[in-house]
Scaffold this motif. Sequence first.
Motif, PDB file in Angstrom:
ATOM      1  N   SER A  11       0.831  -1.195   0.000  1.00  0.00           N
ATOM      2  CA  SER A  11       0.000   0.000   0.000  1.00  0.00           C
ATOM      3  C   SER A  11       0.865   1.243   0.000  1.00  0.00           C
ATOM      4  O   SER A  11       1.881   1.290   0.701  1.00  0.00           O
ATOM      5  N   VAL A  12       0.456   2.221  -0.766  1.00  0.00           N
ATOM      6  CA  VAL A  12       1.219   3.460  -0.880  1.00  0.00           C
ATOM      7  C   VAL A  12       0.245   4.596  -1.158  1.00  0.00           C
ATOM      8  O   VAL A  12      -0.842   4.382  -1.707  1.00  0.00           O
ATOM      9  N   GLN A  13       0.640   5.802  -0.795  1.00  0.00           N
ATOM     10  CA  GLN A  13      -0.186   6.959  -1.093  1.00  0.00           C
ATOM     11  C   GLN A  13       0.056   7.438  -2.523  1.00  0.00           C
ATOM     12  O   GLN A  13       1.122   7.196  -3.110  1.00  0.00           O
ATOM     13  N   ALA A  14      -0.929   8.109  -3.059  1.00  0.00           N
ATOM     14  CA  ALA A  14      -0.809   8.656  -4.414  1.00  0.00           C
ATOM     15  C   ALA A  14       0.439   9.530  -4.515  1.00  0.00           C
ATOM     16  O   ALA A  14       0.758  10.287  -3.597  1.00  0.00           O
ATOM     17  N   GLY A  15       1.127   9.378  -5.630  1.00  0.00           N
ATOM     18  CA  GLY A  15       2.383  10.090  -5.839  1.00  0.00           C
ATOM     19  C   GLY A  15       3.609   9.305  -5.411  1.00  0.00           C
ATOM     20  O   GLY A  15       4.736   9.692  -5.743  1.00  0.00           O
ATOM     21  N   THR A 123       0.437 -10.087  -7.145  1.00  0.00           N
ATOM     22  CA  THR A 123       0.726  -9.330  -5.926  1.00  0.00           C
ATOM     23  C   THR A 123      -0.138  -8.081  -5.921  1.00  0.00           C
ATOM     24  O   THR A 123      -0.287  -7.407  -6.939  1.00  0.00           O
ATOM     25  N   GLN A 124      -0.727  -7.771  -4.774  1.00  0.00           N
ATOM     26  CA  GLN A 124      -1.671  -6.655  -4.665  1.00  0.00           C
ATOM     27  C   GLN A 124      -0.924  -5.330  -4.520  1.00  0.00           C
ATOM     28  O   GLN A 124      -0.008  -5.207  -3.700  1.00  0.00           O
ATOM     29  N   VAL A 125      -1.351  -4.345  -5.286  1.00  0.00           N
ATOM     30  CA  VAL A 125      -0.878  -2.969  -5.151  1.00  0.00           C
ATOM     31  C   VAL A 125      -2.092  -2.095  -4.876  1.00  0.00           C
ATOM     32  O   VAL A 125      -3.067  -2.126  -5.631  1.00  0.00           O
ATOM     33  N   THR A 126      -2.027  -1.338  -3.789  1.00  0.00           N
ATOM     34  CA  THR A 126      -3.131  -0.460  -3.407  1.00  0.00           C
ATOM     35  C   THR A 126      -2.596   0.967  -3.265  1.00  0.00           C
ATOM     36  O   THR A 126      -1.650   1.200  -2.505  1.00  0.00           O
ATOM     37  N   VAL A 127      -3.199   1.884  -3.999  1.00  0.00           N
ATOM     38  CA  VAL A 127      -2.780   3.291  -3.963  1.00  0.00           C
ATOM     39  C   VAL A 127      -3.935   4.108  -3.406  1.00  0.00           C
ATOM     40  O   VAL A 127      -5.031   4.114  -3.973  1.00  0.00           O
ATOM     41  N   SER A 128      -3.689   4.784  -2.318  1.00  0.00           N
ATOM     42  CA  SER A 128      -4.729   5.576  -1.681  1.00  0.00           C
ATOM     43  C   SER A 128      -4.553   7.061  -2.020  1.00  0.00           C
ATOM     44  O   SER A 128      -3.431   7.545  -2.204  1.00  0.00           O
TER      45      SER A 128
END
Length: 129
Positions: A11-15, A123-128
């Motif tokens: 998980s990572v934030q936008a940018g 693998t899951q990538v989630t961008v918040s």
Amino acid sequence: QVQLVESGGGSVQAGGSLRLSCTASGGTFSRYVMGWFRQKPGKERAFVAAISWNARSAYYGDSVQGRFTISRDNAGNTVYLQMNSLKPEDTAVYYCARDRHPSGTPQTMGRWSSNVGTWGQGTQVTVSS
């Protein structure tokens, strides 16, 4: 039979940035086009990027062009996807792929997913936002 194992999702934030890795075992790696696809909930699997066996050429999907970079290390049987400037719409399960034939090109993998012979488990990538 070759097996592909992805890692590096999260998980990572936008940018922000993430780097995915995919390591092959049990088969030939260095003579094949390798690529990445992604699948969003309720959507079909979509092409992201592919790289030639000698890393001299790469091909990208329109939505990731200029933000993602694919690379490979044939000595380590590993292909990478560096993802920068991530957006919420990049959220998906990312799959590593090996071409069905050693004569393929990055463009043929990108245009026809039927050219993929082996898939990783994802693998899951989630961008918040």
